[in-house]
Design a protein around this motif. Structure first.
Motif, PDB file in Angstrom:
ATOM      1  N   TYR A   1      -0.470   6.164 -12.752  1.00 43.94           N
ATOM      2  CA  TYR A   1      -1.560   6.165 -12.267  1.00 43.94           C
ATOM      3  C   TYR A   1      -2.446   7.028 -13.958  1.00 43.94           C
ATOM      4  CZ  TYR A   1       0.265   3.298  -8.449  1.00 43.94           C
ATOM      5  OH  TYR A   1       0.164   2.435  -7.225  1.00 43.94           O
TER       6      TYR A   1
ATOM      7  N   GLN B   1      -5.107   8.781 -12.169  1.00 49.32           N
ATOM      8  CA  GLN B   1      -5.762   9.678 -12.131  1.00 49.32           C
ATOM      9  C   GLN B   1      -4.535  11.145 -11.728  1.00 49.32           C
ATOM     10  OE1 GLN B   1      -5.334   9.569  -7.200  1.00 49.32           O
ATOM     11  NE2 GLN B   1      -7.867  10.289  -7.276  1.00 49.32           N
TER      12      GLN B   1
ATOM     13  N   GLY C   1      -7.020   4.652  -3.685  1.00 50.65           N
ATOM     14  CA  GLY C   1      -6.542   4.193  -4.871  1.00 50.65           C
ATOM     15  C   GLY C   1      -5.832   5.862  -5.764  1.00 50.65           C
ATOM     16  N   ALA C   2      -5.400   5.489  -7.185  1.00 46.54           N
ATOM     17  CA  ALA C   2      -5.098   6.727  -7.854  1.00 46.54           C
ATOM     18  C   ALA C   2      -5.372   6.129  -9.789  1.00 46.54           C
ATOM     19  CB  ALA C   2      -3.233   7.158  -7.800  1.00 46.54           C
TER      20      ALA C   2
ATOM     21  N   CYS D   1      -3.976  -2.619 -10.006  1.00 46.09           N
ATOM     22  CA  CYS D   1      -3.688  -2.467  -8.731  1.00 46.09           C
ATOM     23  C   CYS D   1      -4.455  -3.635  -7.634  1.00 46.09           C
ATOM     24  CB  CYS D   1      -4.072  -1.091  -8.466  1.00 46.09           C
ATOM     25  SG  CYS D   1      -2.417  -0.537  -8.273  1.00 46.09           S
TER      26      CYS D   1
ATOM     27  N   SER E   1       1.287  -0.389  -4.510  1.00 46.83           N
ATOM     28  CA  SER E   1       0.818   1.137  -4.433  1.00 46.83           C
ATOM     29  C   SER E   1       0.536   1.682  -3.266  1.00 46.83           C
ATOM     30  CB  SER E   1      -0.746   0.882  -5.237  1.00 46.83           C
ATOM     31  OG  SER E   1      -1.170   2.446  -5.672  1.00 46.83           O
ATOM     32  N   ILE E   2      -0.145   0.831  -2.259  1.00 47.70           N
ATOM     33  CA  ILE E   2       0.150   1.116  -0.486  1.00 47.70           C
ATOM     34  C   ILE E   2       1.630   2.025  -0.397  1.00 47.70           C
ATOM     35  CG2 ILE E   2      -0.352   0.911   1.511  1.00 47.70           C
ATOM     36  CD1 ILE E   2      -2.497  -1.154   0.829  1.00 47.70           C
ATOM     37  N   GLU E   3       2.503   1.261  -0.517  1.00 44.75           N
ATOM     38  CA  GLU E   3       3.521   1.758  -0.275  1.00 44.75           C
ATOM     39  C   GLU E   3       4.457   2.740  -1.238  1.00 44.75           C
ATOM     40  OE1 GLU E   3       6.015  -1.460  -1.137  1.00 44.75           O
ATOM     41  OE2 GLU E   3       5.643  -2.634   0.711  1.00 44.75           O
ATOM     42  N   GLY E   4       3.291   3.327  -2.073  1.00 42.14           N
ATOM     43  CA  GLY E   4       3.575   4.921  -2.419  1.00 42.14           C
ATOM     44  C   GLY E   4       4.243   4.125  -4.140  1.00 42.14           C
ATOM     45  N   ARG E   5       4.223   3.264  -4.851  1.00 44.66           N
ATOM     46  CA  ARG E   5       5.166   2.636  -5.584  1.00 44.66           C
ATOM     47  C   ARG E   5       4.317   2.633  -6.475  1.00 44.66           C
ATOM     48  NH1 ARG E   5       8.027  -1.607  -5.622  1.00 44.66           N
ATOM     49  NH2 ARG E   5       6.757  -2.819  -3.660  1.00 44.66           N
ATOM     50  N   ARG E   6       4.465   2.890  -8.268  1.00 46.87           N
ATOM     51  CA  ARG E   6       4.541   2.122  -9.439  1.00 46.87           C
ATOM     52  C   ARG E   6       3.513   0.656  -8.435  1.00 46.87           C
ATOM     53  NH1 ARG E   6       6.150   4.661 -14.747  1.00 46.87           N
ATOM     54  NH2 ARG E   6       5.829   2.887 -15.362  1.00 46.87           N
ATOM     55  N   GLY E   7       1.753   0.894  -9.048  1.00 46.28           N
ATOM     56  CA  GLY E   7       1.412  -0.341  -9.375  1.00 46.28           C
ATOM     57  C   GLY E   7       1.978  -1.818  -9.850  1.00 46.28           C
ATOM     58  N   MET E   8       2.643  -2.056  -9.444  1.00 48.17           N
ATOM     59  CA  MET E   8       3.438  -3.146 -10.736  1.00 48.17           C
ATOM     60  C   MET E   8       2.922  -4.366  -9.827  1.00 48.17           C
ATOM     61  SD  MET E   8       5.328  -1.419 -13.726  1.00 48.17           S
ATOM     62  CE  MET E   8       7.167  -1.155 -13.127  1.00 48.17           C
TER      63      MET E   8
ATOM     64  N   TRP F   1       5.153  -3.984   3.052  1.00 49.21           N
ATOM     65  CA  TRP F   1       6.940  -3.549   3.437  1.00 49.21           C
ATOM     66  C   TRP F   1       7.407  -5.048   4.618  1.00 49.21           C
ATOM     67  CZ3 TRP F   1       2.501   0.040   4.928  1.00 49.21           C
ATOM     68  CH2 TRP F   1       3.279   1.496   4.609  1.00 49.21           C
TER      69      TRP F   1
END
Lengths: 158, 121, 596
Positions: free
Chosen positions: A67, A69, C278-279, C284, C293-300, C314
């Motif tokens: 990311y 950010q 978002g980061a 995403c 990304s919501i799950e805290g992973r790389r947004g792929m 989940w």
């Protein structure tokens, strides 16, 4: 190595991890809040997050580098984002960016001023296209710019 | 207050509508467009100028409020003035130095500031 | 005998004007005139009240009869210098005939709004976004109340009847999407609002989130009720701090009043909403990447099926819609799906919000019925192209879309017609370009963007966009060859066919559509070594002509210090340092800088 990390900031990090560390899906919010505390994400901080959450360091590193950010190097006290969106592109964003670099005295790929006053980065679009070209300084957006306006805006944050 | 059912919702709606119309009958409203575009174009300094001008002149019964983006980015910052019983009038490209004119001409004397006006609802 | 004065300055000495300072103006005026030796030709007269006290002090200058208002002693100099000596009226002090309410046009009559139909944006710019009461006063949460009195299937039926399709780009029928999530097996389901508005040139979602946040919450709660979900997430980009702040405020108000939480409006239905920031990753916006990304992973992204409706957040059934889609839901429930469906075209119902930007007179947001033509949007609503320039193209759909030329301006816009023309509805960003825009540069701009934002998971997108960008860079730098155009076309078709998600599948569109409609631009770069629009740095240069007076303005404005020269001497541009930004040309008061 980067700057020394203040003990009181590490205490805040531990409080944050005690609060969010055990919930699922909180890695990104933890990283976002840590970056608010430290200004960037030093290695020691990532190691501590890994220890407390049980996530492997490699996984955390993978997320951090994915990311835009997140930052692994110290950043300036003020973050200047120069929008390079389509509307800004066709209305002269390039000239604004070069003026920002000149005014901040940044050369080549340099992003942060020597006194850590400013970090300059580009952003794809900040959704303020009606006032293109625009820049964002911290959370404030400035629009309808010409290269001449840059100095006055930066001066407000100096 | 908790809205437990449809009746509660309707009651709030009625009060809200009355509050809005009461505002229109008794007092004057100044509404500043405070979306990101408006703020980027200088809406915050305009808002400050409005509050200062109103308190400097000691004008009573004026509510100064904010609203979102009406989509007319070209004319930001936008300021609306509503006088009791009159249409809502929008001014565009408002600068802090225009504020005293809008306040004294329109708000106090009911005269439209022709060179800044955009439209009315 | 007194000499006949050539001008009279009448200063009001009435009570009103005196109290606002006219008493100081009279001696000031007399002193200054004396200093200039003009006291014999200009006569200063104190007059009685004109009855316009609130505009005082008033000053009237004869013989012209020019009427100045709110004159301060400090203005005296200017009136003498400009008006009395040079004969120029001091505009800023002029009295203007007040416009009356009758002369002010109605919103519906001004060109920008005349053809608009505000449905999703109805409250934006009208209500206070931080007031729940004002939202309710504008019929807010009535759609929810109505939905909760219906069966979930009936709510979905109403959404289907409206014909609403996903406003984020794909255009998938919203009612069907809801149906799939409802039908999916599982006791835990989620509703997700995609507020990761990443297309450069689109900002309608930000406008709704900032201007009418409760509308999005209401849309999501209705969706939750009909698909059987009790938890919602709003995934909002961090670049929208004000939107996040307003959403947080709205969620708190809704929780405090019981519009979110348990037993909503006495229906027994429970629902909560969280915000995820978002980061900073464009990909995403793709639904499976967003979930990662919501799950805290790389947004792929991952391959579909399974679709999120069956296996989403989940691993649970999840319904994802974009902000503008949710913004339409409350009114569809309140007014019924038929009303919505009465607007638009055969396949695309209702209204769509377009963001008008670029080289256009009225930038802003326009919500119009589907089926309107691009010409109406650009010329009637947008007011045409500024500075008398010629229209060249309109880019629609962001990095996934394409550029439409003049000859397609009369196309009736809907999902199908745009896809057929090689563009895409996308999120509805319209960037207007005039004759000074180079289409190869625009294609390169978008490829640079997608290449940068490609997550790198699949090879066609990761490597393919990189190669396409290299070719475009080569063409813009003046090293293009005859093989480059066919090579671009062949790469484009492989990337479209082979990529995992929509980012890659649509990435070649900007190149293909510009090749299709503006092939001349490409050929000029390759064959004639020219950039017809004068954009590509390799083909243009700025030179200073003999008109230069040596004022030094260009030197001052140049961001890279490429200009040298002494004051009053001819200046020079160092072509090696020059970045061709054009700032010097824009600044030069003597039109002494040529581009060629």
């Amino acid at each position: 190595m980067g700057e020394k990390i203040a003990e009181k900031d590490m205490v805040r990090l531990d409080e944050l991890l005690a609060d969010l560390g055990s919930q699922r899906g909180t890695l990104i919010p933890i990283l976002q809040k840590s970056q608010e505390i430290f200004g960037y994400l030093p290695r020691e901080v990532l190691v501590r997050i890994s220890e407390k959450t049980g996530s492997p360091l490699s996984r955390i590193y993978g997320v951090v580098t994915f990311y835009s950010q997140f930052h692994l190097k110290p950043r300036g006290r003020n973050i200047v984002r120069s929008c390079q969106g389509t509307a800004c592109h066709v209305r002269g964003a390039k000239g604004i960016l070069s003026e920002l670099k000149k005014e901040l005295g940044l050369e080549g790929e340099e992003a942060t001023t020597k006194d850590l006053g400013f970090t300059l980065e580009t952003v794809a679009c900040i959704g303020c296209c009606g006032l293109a070209p625009v820049i964002m300084v911290n959370d404030e957006t400035h629009g309808r710019l010409v290269p001449d306006s840059v100095k006055g805006i930066l001066d407000q944050y100096r | 207050m908790v809205i437990k059912n449809l009746d509660d919702l309707r009651k709030i709606k009625e009060t809200a509508k009355q509050a809005t119309s009461a505002r229109h009958e008794n007092g004057t409203q100044v509404i500043v467009g405070m979306g990101t575009c408006g703020i980027a174009a200088g809406a915050r300094t305009v808002m400050t100028a409005i509050l200062e001008e109103i308190s400097r002149r000691g004008i009573q019964n004026v509510s100064v409020m904010q609203t979102g983006c009406i989509g007319m980015c070209q004319r930001e910052p936008l300021v609306d003035v509503v006088r009791p019983g009159e249409p809502r009038v929008t001014y565009g490209n408002v600068k802090p130095e225009d504020v005293p004119r809008i306040i004294s001409e329109h708000l106090v004397n009911g005269r439209i500031v022709g060179d800044l006006v955009v439209a009315k609802i | 005998m007194e000499k006949l004065a050539r001008a009279h300055v009448l200063v009001c000495g009435g009570t009103g004007c005196s109290s606002s300072g006219s008493k100081e103006i009279i001696p000031e005026m007399r002193d200054k005139l004396k200093e200039k030796g003009m006291d014999m030709e200009v006569k200063v007269v104190e007059t009685g009240c004109h009855g316009l006290c609130e505009l005082g002090p008033l000053v009237i200058v004869y013989p012209e009869g020019v009427f100045y208002i709110r004159v301060k002693p400090a203005d005296v100099d200017e009136i003498i210098e400009n008006h009395l000596i040079k004969g120029r009226v001091v505009e800023r002090l002029l009295y203007r005939e007040p416009a009356t309410l009758a002369t002010v046009p109605d919103y519906d009559d001004i060109a920008f709004y005349k053809k608009q139909k505000r449905y999703a944006l109805v409250n934006c710019g009208h209500i206070n976004p931080e007031s729940l009461e004002e939202y309710i006063g504008a019929d807010g949460y009535e759609g929810l109340a109505k939905a909760l009195s219906m069966k979930p299937e009936e709510v979905i039926g109403e959404v289907k009847k409206s014909g609403l399709r996903g406003r984020g780009g794909g255009g998938f029928p919203t009612g069907n999407k809801w149906q799939f999530t409802r039908a999916a097996a599982g006791d835990k389901k989620y509703v997700i609002c995609n507020a990761d508005e990443g297309d450069p040139g689109a900002f309608m979602d930000r406008s709704v989130l900032e201007g009418d946040p409760h509308r999005i919450l209401e849309g999501m709660i209705i969706c939750g009720y009909s698909v059987g979900a009790d938890e919602g997430y709003i995934y909002c980009r961090a670049e929208y701090p004000l939107a996040i702040k307003r959403l947080q405020g709205a969620i708190k108000q809704a929780m405090d009043t019981g519009l979110l939480g348990e037993n909503i409006l006495g229906s027994g239905f429970n629902f909560t909403i969280h915000i995820k920031e978002g980061a900073g990753a464009f990909v995403c916006g793709e639904e499976t990447a967003l979930i990662a990304s919501i799950e805290g992973r790389r947004g792929m992204p991952r391959p579909r099926p399974p679709f999120p409706a069956n296996s989403g957040l989940w691993g649970k059934p999840s319904n994802i819609n974009n902000v503008e889609t949710f913004a339409n839901i409350p009114s569809i429930l309140r007014d019924g799906g038929d009303y919505f469906a009465s607007q638009g075209t055969e396949t695309s119902k209702g209204t769509k919000v377009f963001a008008l930007t670029g080289k256009i007179n009225n930038t802003g947001l326009a919500e119009v019925p589907m089926g309107i033509t691009m010409r109406e949007i650009i010329y009637d609503i947008g007011g045409g192209i500024p500075d008398g320039k010629k229209f060249k193209a309109v880019q629609i759909g962001g990095p996934s879309g394409g550029c439409l030329p003049e000859q397609l301006l009369d196309l009736a816009i809907d999902y199908e017609s745009l896809t057929k023309a090689g563009a895409m509805m996308g999120s509805g960003g319209l960037v207007v370009m005039d004759e000074t825009t180079c289409m190869v540069d625009v294609a390169r701009y978008f490829l640079n963007f997608t290449q940068d934002e490609s997550c790198g998971k699949c090879t066609p997108c990761r490597e393919g966009t990189k190669r396409m960008l290299e070719i475009l860079n080569r063409i813009c730098d003046g090293h293009g060859t005859d093989d480059d155009i066919p090579l671009l076309e062949s790469l484009a078709s492989s990337i479209k066919a082979g990529s995992l998600c929509a980012l890659g599948q649509t990435a070649p569109n900007p190149v293909l559509s510009t090749l299709n409609f503006f092939r001349n631009d490409y050929e000029a770069h390759i064959k004639d070594h020219k950039c017809p629009a004068g954009v590509c740095a390799a083909f243009v240069g700025y030179t200073i002509t003999d008109n230069c007076r040596g004022c030094g303005l260009c030197k001052k404005v140049c961001p890279v210090d490429a200009i040298t020269g002494e004051i009053k001497g001819k200046h020079l541009i160092d072509p090696n340092k020059c970045i061709k930004c054009g700032a010097c040309q824009a600044k030069c008061p003597f039109k002494a800088i040529d581009k060629g």
